[in-house]
Design a protein around this motif. Structure first.
Motif, PDB file in Angstrom:
ATOM      1  N   ILE A   1       0.861  -1.189   0.000  1.00 31.66           N
ATOM      2  CA  ILE A   1       0.000   0.000   0.000  1.00 31.66           C
ATOM      3  C   ILE A   1       0.888   1.225   0.000  1.00 31.66           C
ATOM      4  O   ILE A   1       2.047   1.152   0.443  1.00 31.66           O
ATOM      5  CB  ILE A   1      -0.918   0.035   1.250  1.00 31.66           C
ATOM      6  CG1 ILE A   1      -0.073  -0.031   2.523  1.00 31.66           C
ATOM      7  CG2 ILE A   1      -1.943  -1.091   1.216  1.00 31.66           C
ATOM      8  CD1 ILE A   1      -0.747   0.518   3.731  1.00 31.66           C
ATOM      9  N   PRO A   2       0.317   2.351  -0.475  1.00 30.91           N
ATOM     10  CA  PRO A   2       1.106   3.576  -0.429  1.00 30.91           C
ATOM     11  C   PRO A   2       1.443   3.858   1.040  1.00 30.91           C
ATOM     12  O   PRO A   2       0.577   3.737   1.909  1.00 30.91           O
ATOM     13  CB  PRO A   2       0.168   4.642  -1.000  1.00 30.91           C
ATOM     14  CG  PRO A   2      -0.860   3.880  -1.770  1.00 30.91           C
ATOM     15  CD  PRO A   2      -0.991   2.557  -1.112  1.00 30.91           C
ATOM     16  N   THR A   3       2.706   4.186   1.309  1.00 34.00           N
ATOM     17  CA  THR A   3       3.134   4.356   2.698  1.00 34.00           C
ATOM     18  C   THR A   3       2.487   5.570   3.355  1.00 34.00           C
ATOM     19  O   THR A   3       2.482   5.710   4.577  1.00 34.00           O
ATOM     20  CB  THR A   3       4.682   4.500   2.788  1.00 34.00           C
ATOM     21  OG1 THR A   3       5.090   5.434   1.799  1.00 34.00           O
ATOM     22  CG2 THR A   3       5.350   3.171   2.602  1.00 34.00           C
ATOM     23  N   ASN A   4       1.885   6.453   2.575  1.00 37.21           N
ATOM     24  CA  ASN A   4       1.226   7.616   3.180  1.00 37.21           C
ATOM     25  C   ASN A   4      -0.262   7.358   3.459  1.00 37.21           C
ATOM     26  O   ASN A   4      -1.000   8.261   3.802  1.00 37.21           O
ATOM     27  CB  ASN A   4       1.398   8.864   2.284  1.00 37.21           C
ATOM     28  CG  ASN A   4       0.747   8.690   0.927  1.00 37.21           C
ATOM     29  OD1 ASN A   4       0.345   7.560   0.567  1.00 37.21           O
ATOM     30  ND2 ASN A   4       0.614   9.781   0.189  1.00 37.21           N
ATOM     31  N   THR A   5      -0.659   6.130   3.280  1.00 41.99           N
ATOM     32  CA  THR A   5      -2.063   5.811   3.546  1.00 41.99           C
ATOM     33  C   THR A   5      -2.364   6.140   5.012  1.00 41.99           C
ATOM     34  O   THR A   5      -1.635   5.716   5.914  1.00 41.99           O
ATOM     35  CB  THR A   5      -2.338   4.310   3.278  1.00 41.99           C
ATOM     36  OG1 THR A   5      -1.945   4.042   1.952  1.00 41.99           O
ATOM     37  CG2 THR A   5      -3.791   3.970   3.487  1.00 41.99           C
ATOM     38  N   GLU A   6      -3.425   6.914   5.185  1.00 44.13           N
ATOM     39  CA  GLU A   6      -3.700   7.497   6.497  1.00 44.13           C
ATOM     40  C   GLU A   6      -3.847   6.465   7.605  1.00 44.13           C
ATOM     41  O   GLU A   6      -3.265   6.577   8.684  1.00 44.13           O
ATOM     42  CB  GLU A   6      -4.962   8.366   6.410  1.00 44.13           C
ATOM     43  CG  GLU A   6      -5.022   9.366   7.524  1.00 44.13           C
ATOM     44  CD  GLU A   6      -6.263  10.211   7.461  1.00 44.13           C
ATOM     45  OE1 GLU A   6      -7.228   9.868   6.728  1.00 44.13           O
ATOM     46  OE2 GLU A   6      -6.293  11.261   8.142  1.00 44.13           O
TER      47      GLU A   6
END
Lengths: 147, 593
Positions: free
Chosen positions: B123-128
């Protein structure tokens, strides 16, 4: 003044009351003008006199008619109507002389061409005065038509 | 014929209206109470259901929280055993369709296992939900969003799996709003009820039934939105997105980080379904009332108005003099039937009276004619013999005066005098009888002119005696002009004639209005009348003095009385002997003062 004539005036008096007829005759006798008063007692005789019928075959033509209104057989109104419709006699002056002073009778009489309407006075003097006045006017002053 | 509200038909209809309108009022009142009740109930239902759904949501959240907590304790998950973990996740999703997916992501963001097959491995590492779970080390409730994959509204809940204080991995579940479909479908709410989830800005996050177009759009700003923002829960009435009036109940969904509102809208017309029955009754009542009104109108004509119209027309006919007309209404025991029959008998009586009156009039005319005839006979036939008596006695006196002695002349005088007096009496009798039969029609008579005429007629005696006649302005009366002259002339003439020796006659005439009458007083200063004769002086040929004292037949006052009575008045006298007399009489004052 009327005509000077030698013959007396012929006056037809239609009067059923003998007393009145006599009074009139007396009164006419007292006046100056010579008159011949012919008296008949009812309307039928009055017309027969005027038209010279039957026993009146030789009657004179009257110069003046004195007519009572209330008469036996044929009353004064009928006589007046007949006379004023008849060419041969309608020129004869008719003086209605009666006891009635009713407005209705006066109207009727003049309506039928009566020449004057006079009430019979009660008093004798007045009666004589009436006759004298008739003489003065009709027999002396007025001209009457020739027969 | 037109009949307004004042007419019988109008009143009848009004009466029916008075009976019908209160019932209609009660029905309408019931209807409005019912509407209010139903509306209130629907609002409460909507509100209750909103709370129920929100409660359901909250417990689902709590359940999920416990689920994630539970999962984090499972060794296979702690050990990141991918195949075992996947098996657990898949089973869970099958049992709980609300879970869109369950993920296990390691600390680096790589996907360890997934409940559903995924095309991505990390997953995108900035996923909240990932960063928050890692950084805060506790549950993270994500906000609702539109799922990138599903396009449906979803939100994520994440929980870090820790080992000795370090985050080894993050468990995450994506939760969709399919649950409330199930709730809505399973509810007892009327068909057409909507469920809507909104965020604080008014954006629609979910809707039941599905209205895909609206998801993600804002419902805009309105009083309702404002109210929802300012209150945790409540009720209102508004037009829904589909343009239908709805009754809404809303509440706040708690347990999440964001402030969501859950709104339940029940269509008003459905809520009002029970009220329809009442409106149906009202409709039936109006139809019924209309029928009653029409019946009253028609029946009014049939049973009453026809009769009344007939009565009115017959009355009009009667008043124009057609007395033979009848209503012809024989049937009917009611008041109107009785009235009609009473009316007919009245008309019958009227006609009978009219016939009697006609007969009396004829009789009167006949007797008048007879009187006329008598008068004529008196004036003509009675006078002729009198004239004979009078004339011939006078002729006798004239012709034979030399032959008659004094006695004869005196006798003749008496005879003539008698005849003359008889003549006067007959004439007086004639005048007396003519007051009634020969009168003129009444007209406006100015009594001032009458007095002038009387003074002119009496000029001789007035000058001779120096009589003074006083009167102020006299009224105008409805009268026979010549009889008025006769009346005043007789009274004034009498006053002058019966004067006192050596006293100048003074006569005063006064008038006074008394209601419809005028009262006149002729006052003199003459010889007066002895009280015992007062009641006799108006009788014909009554004389109080010898003809030597005062000539006359005694006809004057009798004629006065007859004239006054013909004019609808009365005459009387008051007198003081030796002082004077007051003759008082009244005349109908139809004229002007």
């Amino acid at each position: 003044m009327g005509t000077n004539r030698i013959t007396p005036f012929e006056i037809l008096l239609v009067e059923d009351n003998a007393g009145d007829a006599r009074l009139l005759k007396e009164a006419f006798r007292d006046i100056d003008t010579p008159c011949n008063i012919n008296v008949v007692k009812d309307g039928v005789d009055a017309l027969r006199f005027l038209y010279r019928q039957d026993e009146f075959f030789s009657s004179p033509r009257p110069d003046l008619i004195l007519l009572d209104l209330n008469l036996p057989r044929k009353d004064g109104r009928e006589v007046l109507a007949d006379v004023k419709q008849n060419e041969s006699v309608k020129s004869i002056p008719v003086i209605v002389l009666t006891t009635s002073s009713s407005e209705k009778d006066i109207q009727t009489a003049y309506g039928l061409y009566a020449n004057s309407y006079i009430k019979k006075p009660v008093d004798l003097d007045e009666f004589e005065h009436v006759v004298k006045t008739i003489e003065q006017f009709w027999l002396k002053l007025a001209f009457l038509p020739e027969g | 014929m037109a009949i307004g509200i004042s007419g019988l038909r109008g009143r009848l209809v009004l009466l029916v209206l008075f009976a019908v309108i209160p019932a209609l009022g009660v029905l309408l009142f019931t209807a409005f109470s019912e509407i209010r009740y139903e509306m209130d109930r629907a609002l409460k239902d909507a509100h209750r259901f909103a709370r129920y759904a929100a409660e359901h949501n909250n417990s689902a959240m709590n359940g999920t929280k416990h689920l994630l907590l539970g999962l984090s304790k499972i060794p296979q998950i702690r050990d990141m055993d991918a195949p075992a973990c996947e098996k657990i996740f898949t089973d869970l999703i099958d049992v709980y369709p609300s879970y869109e997916n369950i993920l296990l992501v390691d600390a680096s963001g790589s996907i360890v296992c997934s409940g559903r097959p995924l095309t991505i491995t990390r997953i995108p590492t900035n996923t909240e939900w990932f960063t928050k779970a890692v950084s805060e080390g506790s549950f993270y409730f994500g906000s609702y969003r539109l799922g990138l994959v599903t396009g449906a509204t979803e939100f994520s809940l994440s929980f870090p799996v820790e080992d000795n204080g370090a985050v080894k991995s993050v468990l995450s579940t994506t939760f969709n709003l399919s649950w409330f479909r199930a709730i809505a479908a399973g509810s007892q709410l009327p068909e057409g009820t909507t469920l809507t989830v909104l965020d604080s800005s008014g954006k629609i996050l979910a809707m039941y039934p599905d209205a895909g177009d609206w998801i993600g759009k804002s419902i805009g700003r309105s009083k309702a939105v404002e109210m929802m923002q300012n209150n945790n829960d409540g009720m209102f009435r508004a037009i829904g997105l589909d343009g239908e009036k709805r009754l809404f109940g809303f509440t706040t969904m708690t347990g999440q980080g964001t402030n969501l509102r859950l709104m339940v809208g029940i269509p008003e017309k459905l809520a009002m379904e029970p009220v329809k029955k009442v409106f149906f009754y009202i409709g039936v009542w109006i139809v019924f009332s209309t029928i009653v009104l029409i019946t009253a109108w028609v029946a009014g004509s049939l049973f009453a108005l026809n009769k009344i119209n007939r009565l009115v027309n017959v009355t009009k006919e009667l008043s124009t003099g057609n007395l033979s007309i009848r209503t012809g209404i024989r049937s009917g025991r009611g008041d109107l039937g009785q009235l009609a029959r009473a009316f007919d008998s009245m008309a019958e009586a009227l006609q009978e009276r009219d016939r009697e009156l006609e007969a009396q009039t004829e009789e009167l005319e006949r007797s008048n004619e007879e009187l006329e005839q008598f008068a004529y006979i008196a004036s003509h036939d009675l006078q002729e013999p009198l004239r004979m008596i009078s004339s011939y006695t006078q002729l006798l006196a004239k012709r034979y005066k030399d032959q008659l002695d004094n006695d004869a002349n005196e006798f003749i005088n008496y005879a003539v005098d008698g005849a003359n007096r008889m003549q006067v009496l007959i004439n007086d009798l004639l005048s007396y009888s003519r007051v009634g039969t020969k009168g003129e029609d009444f007209s406006h008579v100015d009594l001032n002119s009458v007095l002038e005429a009387v003074k002119a007629n009496l000029k001789g005696v007035i000058e001779e005696t120096g009589a003074v006649i006083k009167y102020s302005k006299l009224p105008t009366v409805m009268a026979d002009n010549s009889q008025m002259i006769q009346l005043f002339q007789n009274l004034i003439g009498n006053a002058v004639k019966f004067r006192r020796e050596g006293v100048t006659p003074e006569i005063e005439i006064t008038s006074k209005k008394e209601g419809n009458l005028f009262r006149f007083v002729v006052k003199d200063n003459g010889i007066g009348i002895d009280k015992k004769y007062l009641d006799r002086i108006f009788v014909i040929f009554q004389r109080l003095h010898t003809k030597e004292e005062f000539p006359g037949t005694g006809i004057g006052l009798a004629i006065c009385k007859k004239i006054v009575e013909r004019h609808g008045g009365e005459i009387s006298v008051e007198s003081a002997e030796g002082k004077g007399s007051d003759f008082t009489f009244t005349l109908q004052g139809k004229g002007r003062e």
